[in-house]
Design a protein around this motif. Sequence first.
Motif, short mmCIF file in Angstrom:
data_model
loop_
_atom_site.label_atom_id
_atom_site.label_comp_id
_atom_site.label_asym_id
_atom_site.label_seq_id
_atom_site.Cartn_x
_atom_site.Cartn_y
_atom_site.Cartn_z
N ARG A 109 -18.26 46.55 34.97
CA ARG A 109 -17.50 45.31 34.68
C ARG A 109 -17.42 45.68 33.16
O ARG A 109 -18.15 46.18 32.32
CB ARG A 109 -18.43 44.29 34.86
N ASP A 112 -16.84 45.55 26.54
CA ASP A 112 -16.39 45.29 25.31
C ASP A 112 -15.18 46.11 25.39
O ASP A 112 -14.91 47.30 25.87
CB ASP A 112 -17.19 45.29 23.95
N ARG A 242 -12.71 42.52 21.78
CA ARG A 242 -13.17 41.73 22.89
C ARG A 242 -14.58 42.01 22.76
O ARG A 242 -15.08 42.99 23.26
CB ARG A 242 -12.47 41.75 24.07
N GLU A 243 -15.46 41.03 22.31
CA GLU A 243 -16.63 41.21 22.28
C GLU A 243 -17.55 40.98 23.62
O GLU A 243 -16.84 40.20 24.24
CB GLU A 243 -17.45 40.37 21.22
N PRO A 244 -18.70 41.64 23.70
CA PRO A 244 -19.39 41.14 24.87
C PRO A 244 -19.93 39.91 25.38
O PRO A 244 -20.15 39.36 24.07
CB PRO A 244 -20.37 42.34 25.09
N GLU A 245 -20.09 39.49 26.36
CA GLU A 245 -20.80 38.34 26.59
C GLU A 245 -22.24 38.31 26.45
O GLU A 245 -22.72 39.37 26.59
CB GLU A 245 -20.48 37.65 27.90
N ASP A 246 -22.91 37.30 25.73
CA ASP A 246 -24.35 37.19 25.43
C ASP A 246 -25.20 37.63 26.68
O ASP A 246 -25.94 38.67 26.60
CB ASP A 246 -24.63 35.98 24.66
N GLU A 247 -24.86 37.12 27.75
CA GLU A 247 -25.66 37.46 28.88
C GLU A 247 -25.55 38.70 29.25
O GLU A 247 -26.66 39.53 29.83
CB GLU A 247 -25.54 36.39 30.10
N MET A 248 -24.24 39.12 29.31
CA MET A 248 -24.17 40.81 30.02
C MET A 248 -24.51 41.79 29.06
O MET A 248 -25.32 42.60 29.42
CB MET A 248 -22.60 40.77 30.06
N TRP A 249 -24.67 41.54 27.44
CA TRP A 249 -25.09 42.21 26.65
C TRP A 249 -26.55 42.58 26.72
O TRP A 249 -26.89 43.33 26.73
CB TRP A 249 -24.49 41.89 25.31
#
Length: 324
Positions: A109, A112, A242-249
Amino acid sequence: MLRTVKPRNARSKRVLEKREPKVIENPKKTLFLRGTSASELVQTALNDIHSLKKPLTIKFTKKNAIHPFEDSTPLEFFSQKNDTSLVLFASHSKKRPHNLTFLRTFSHRTLDIFEFSLDPDTFLPLSAFKNQKPIIGMKPMLLFCGAPWDSNARLQALKSLFMDFFKGPTVDRVDVEGLQYIIQFSTPEIPPQTEVAGEAGPAPKIHIRAYLLRSLRSGQKLPRIELEEMGPRMDLTLRRVREPEDEMWKEAMKKAKKVEPRTKKNVTMDVMGDKLGRIHTGKQDLNKLQSRKMKGLKRGKDDGEMVVGEEDELVEKVKKTRRE
């Protein structure tokens, strides 16, 4: 959502098992592909980076109508199909000429995305430098020059991307003969008012250089090391992120418990690599120390102290007299 594939036979089952999450992951592979329109400049840069990263690479030659920032689902599909964690996409348009897009995935998925503009005035390919190239499969040394790599939040994320992209397989030991080249990433100083993430300001420019390590005679035991540029020489300007989402990171940064070594109490390592241990003992009572029994070591009544065992005999005599 990516569909789950069920194995049809034993061979496909073994392939799927290799792609499952592991405590120690496989080396990250990179997928190289181009868009419907790609300039000769970015195609050359794509081929040069592909040459540096061999053999952990997969390269597509056909054109792909993909726009990563609008829809990254096709890249996620290719990532899952080819078991690649990293993607480099080359494209060219009037609005965004000489475009290079780096994409990282977690569990196939999109994690970033970083989009860069390649400077055509300073670019020099591998073929422009007439010297030897490193052997395929060698790990490069990575050098990040400039304070913004540690102070700017955007460049810290970019540093993490470049380290994932160029570090190669993870090894326990490295032979000195295997250190054949170094990749340098440098960036100019960023004004203080633009160091805060999300604040408007000039886009950072990244200078990428690759050097061969030459060992020359120095008249001593240690050789003299010189750097010789081998290419490619690239200057990249950051366009979109496009920065990663907090939960995914947070999920991607988790470490398996088996990987983390257990800390041993009172055991340390010194500078030379020697293991040191500290032993804690209780308070020692010298009166209860068992020594060799010799008459010459016993103290008499004249010394002011009772002989060992004499005190117990005296207590028994006092108890016996009280009973009577």
